[in-house]
Design a protein around this motif. Structure first.
Motif, short mmCIF file in Angstrom:
data_model
loop_
_atom_site.label_atom_id
_atom_site.label_comp_id
_atom_site.label_asym_id
_atom_site.label_seq_id
_atom_site.Cartn_x
_atom_site.Cartn_y
_atom_site.Cartn_z
N MET A 53 0.84 -1.19 0.00
CA MET A 53 0.00 0.00 0.00
C MET A 53 0.88 1.24 0.00
O MET A 53 2.02 1.21 0.45
CB MET A 53 -0.88 0.01 1.26
CG MET A 53 -1.78 -1.18 1.42
SD MET A 53 -3.15 -1.19 0.27
CE MET A 53 -3.99 0.31 0.70
N GLY A 68 -3.58 0.97 -3.61
CA GLY A 68 -3.36 -0.45 -3.38
C GLY A 68 -3.17 -1.13 -4.73
O GLY A 68 -3.03 -0.48 -5.76
N ARG A 71 -7.10 -0.91 -6.22
CA ARG A 71 -7.96 0.24 -5.94
C ARG A 71 -7.11 1.46 -5.61
O ARG A 71 -5.99 1.33 -5.12
CB ARG A 71 -8.89 -0.05 -4.75
CG ARG A 71 -9.88 -1.13 -5.06
CD ARG A 71 -10.78 -1.38 -3.88
NE ARG A 71 -10.05 -2.15 -2.88
CZ ARG A 71 -10.43 -2.29 -1.63
NH1 ARG A 71 -11.51 -1.70 -1.19
NH2 ARG A 71 -9.74 -3.01 -0.80
N LEU A 84 -8.80 2.50 5.50
CA LEU A 84 -7.83 1.41 5.67
C LEU A 84 -8.41 0.25 6.46
O LEU A 84 -8.12 -0.91 6.17
CB LEU A 84 -6.55 1.94 6.32
CG LEU A 84 -5.77 2.94 5.45
CD1 LEU A 84 -4.53 3.44 6.20
CD2 LEU A 84 -5.39 2.35 4.10
N ASP A 86 -11.61 -0.62 6.40
CA ASP A 86 -12.48 -1.29 5.43
C ASP A 86 -11.66 -2.11 4.45
O ASP A 86 -12.06 -3.20 4.04
CB ASP A 86 -13.33 -0.27 4.67
CG ASP A 86 -14.45 0.31 5.52
OD1 ASP A 86 -14.71 -0.23 6.61
OD2 ASP A 86 -15.04 1.32 5.10
N TRP A 87 -10.52 -1.58 4.03
CA TRP A 87 -9.64 -2.28 3.10
C TRP A 87 -9.19 -3.59 3.71
O TRP A 87 -9.23 -4.65 3.06
CB TRP A 87 -8.43 -1.41 2.79
CG TRP A 87 -7.76 -1.67 1.49
CD1 TRP A 87 -7.19 -2.83 1.05
CD2 TRP A 87 -7.56 -0.71 0.45
NE1 TRP A 87 -6.65 -2.66 -0.19
CE2 TRP A 87 -6.85 -1.37 -0.57
CE3 TRP A 87 -7.89 0.62 0.30
CZ2 TRP A 87 -6.47 -0.72 -1.74
CZ3 TRP A 87 -7.50 1.25 -0.85
CH2 TRP A 87 -6.82 0.58 -1.86
N ARG A 91 -10.20 -7.39 2.42
CA ARG A 91 -9.21 -8.42 2.10
C ARG A 91 -9.47 -9.71 2.89
O ARG A 91 -9.19 -10.80 2.41
CB ARG A 91 -7.78 -7.93 2.41
CG ARG A 91 -7.30 -6.90 1.44
CD ARG A 91 -5.84 -6.59 1.63
NE ARG A 91 -5.00 -7.77 1.73
CZ ARG A 91 -4.59 -8.53 0.73
NH1 ARG A 91 -4.95 -8.26 -0.48
NH2 ARG A 91 -3.80 -9.56 0.94
#
Length: 96
Positions: A53, A68, A71, A84, A86-87, A91
């Motif tokens: 990232m 990323g 995205r 971050l 939510d990211w 994943r």
């Protein structure tokens, strides 16, 4: 040539780096490293899981860029923590 420090040079850079290092302390991100790329501009690299990232902070732009593998977002620094988190959840397969 003068040596350049990779310490934050503005309040915005310090705030963004603080958000990411707090997430590192929680174990959501790993391998945080910051680099001043130009005066007033900082790149912060880290990993979420195995994904590399990058968060780019430029003092003259109110948003930060979050990059990323698949995205990319421009968000206000106040939204960075949520994006971050939510990211990381996306994943891990924990998303609606």
């Amino acid at each position: 040539m003068t040596a350049q420090s990779d310490e934050p040079t503005s309040a915005q850079q310090a705030d963004v780096l603080g958000i990411i290092t707090d997430l590192e302390a929680e174990g959501l991100v790993t391998g945080v490293r910051a680099r001043i790329t130009h005066p007033g501009s900082m790149d912060i690299g880290f990993k979420i899981g195995t994904e590399d990232m990058l968060v780019m902070v430029a003092d003259w732009i109110p948003d930060v860029r979050i990059v990323g593998k698949r995205r990319e977002y421009d968000r206000l620094p106040t939204e960075l923590d949520g994006v971050l988190r939510d990211w990381a959840n996306f994943r891990r397969g924990r998303h609606a």
